[in-house]
Structure formats: C-alpha cells, structure tokens
Enzyme design. Structure first.
Site, PDB file in Angstrom:
ATOM      1  N   HIS A  62       0.814  -1.211   0.000  1.00 44.51           N
ATOM      2  CA  HIS A  62       0.000   0.000   0.000  1.00 44.51           C
ATOM      3  C   HIS A  62       0.854   1.272   0.000  1.00 44.51           C
ATOM      4  CE1 HIS A  62      -2.935  -2.730   2.389  1.00 44.51           C
ATOM      5  NE2 HIS A  62      -3.043  -2.949   1.096  1.00 44.51           N
ATOM      6  N   LYS A  71       5.895   5.782   7.643  1.00 53.01           N
ATOM      7  CA  LYS A  71       5.349   4.877   8.661  1.00 53.01           C
ATOM      8  C   LYS A  71       6.451   4.389   9.583  1.00 53.01           C
ATOM      9  CE  LYS A  71       1.691   3.286   5.589  1.00 53.01           C
ATOM     10  NZ  LYS A  71       1.126   2.143   4.853  1.00 53.01           N
ATOM     11  N   TYR A 131       1.418   1.275  13.985  1.00 55.50           N
ATOM     12  CA  TYR A 131       2.288   2.152  13.214  1.00 55.50           C
ATOM     13  C   TYR A 131       1.786   3.579  13.213  1.00 55.50           C
ATOM     14  CZ  TYR A 131      -0.907   1.060   9.286  1.00 55.50           C
ATOM     15  OH  TYR A 131      -2.014   0.878   8.490  1.00 55.50           O
ATOM     16  N   ASP A 168      -6.255  -6.115  -1.983  1.00 51.28           N
ATOM     17  CA  ASP A 168      -4.893  -6.580  -2.222  1.00 51.28           C
ATOM     18  C   ASP A 168      -4.813  -7.582  -3.375  1.00 51.28           C
ATOM     19  OD1 ASP A 168      -4.065  -4.890  -0.244  1.00 51.28           O
ATOM     20  OD2 ASP A 168      -3.892  -6.429   1.284  1.00 51.28           O
TER      21      ASP A 168
END
Length: 189
Positions: A62, A71, A131, A168
C-alpha cells in the site's frame, strides 16, 4: 536507542534499549528528538494505526500517491515479515525492496519514509501491529501494488498461500503503478 541503516539508506531499523528485570520490561518506543536526528528530517506523526491479523494474512503493498505517508512500524504481539518497496522514480534504489522480521520479542521498529509502498505478512499465529503515520489516511489517493509482482520478486517467506483482502488481490503490477516522480521527502523540506 540504536539506529541501524539498511540497504536502502532512507529506511531504518530502530532498536530500543530495553530495561528488563523480574518485574517485566520498559523501553522508550519513540523520542521525537532522537528520531529527527536519525532521519535528518522533522516528521510529525498525525495518526496511529493498530491492526490485528491472523497467520498468513498479507497486507499490502500500500501507498498514497498524494499525502504520502511515512510509517514507523512496530509489533506488540506476534511476528511479521515487513516489506518496503522504493517507488521514487528518481531514486537510485527505485524498484528495490527490503524486508525484515520484526516482532514483539526483538521490539525493533521499521521506519519507512514517504515514497515507499509497504506491506507485511504475519508469521506467527497472530500479530498486532502498531504504526505511526506522517499524514492522514486518504482513501482517494490510496494505491496498491500486487503483492506477488514478478518484476519485484519479493520473497515473502510464505509456506502456504497468503490470506488477502479483495483490495490486495486487485493490486496493480509494478510497471503499471503510479510512482513518485519527485522524492516526497525532498518536497517536505
């Protein structure tokens, strides 16, 4: 806090100093000043995310084409194989990927700056992943690269077929994906 450089210079492994005794443990999971020194940038984290996934769940790859997110990834329960792909066209490491096992035991974190696609697969029975992100989630700008893209050739350490979301499964091949023509980190300066 120990900073470990990776084969892709902008991606860092952050290894905390853990103080452990018979009561348990303590460590500093984030320090703004130390993080800014390590990355040579002043990133502000604006959002914290928490996911729970079962073994063999693969999330990714992503990224957001606008409002790109850096991140800072860590695992509080279980173990994952965490992957980042450089999608900055002007970068000398464009199209390269790196992957590291991070887990609740080693307490390592992976810093993935803006300009990278990100994904992970759960190696343990389950995993909880936390995250921090440098920008807000913007679904209209979200993109997904197919996890098993042959040009990238990522070794996900899979022993069985992964469990994937519909999103996905529908990821684009890397050559067809939108990439960053300018490095998002440089644009933030």
């Amino acid at each position: 806090m120990k900073i470990i450089c990776t084969e892709i210079p902008d991606i860092l492994i952050i290894e905390p100093e853990v103080f452990q005794d018979d009561r348990g443990f303590f460590f500093e999971s984030y320090n703004y000043k130390k993080f800014a020194e390590a990355t040579s940038h002043l990133f502000n984290f604006v959002q914290d995310n928490h996911s729970y996934s079962k073994q063999n769940v693969l999330r990714g790859l992503h990224y957001q084409i606008r409002q790109p997110q850096g991140k800072l990834v860590r695992v509080v329960s279980g173990s994952i194989f965490d992957v980042a792909v450089d999608i900055r066209k002007s970068s000398s490491t464009f199209g390269r990927w790196i992957g590291y096992e991070i887990n609740a035991e080693n307490k390592r974190q992976l810093w993935i700056p803006p300009g990278f696609a990100h994904g992970f697969v759960v190696l343990s029975e389950f995993a909880e992943v936390l995250y921090k992100t440098t920008d807000y989630y913007a679904p209209q700008y979200e993109r997904c690269i197919l996890w098993n893209d042959p040009d990238l050739g990522i070794d996900w350490r899979l022993t069985t077929s992964p469990i994937l979301s519909i999103k996905d499964k529908a990821g684009k091949l890397f050559p067809e994906s939108e990439v960053f023509t300018q490095c998002p980190i440089l644009a933030m300066k």
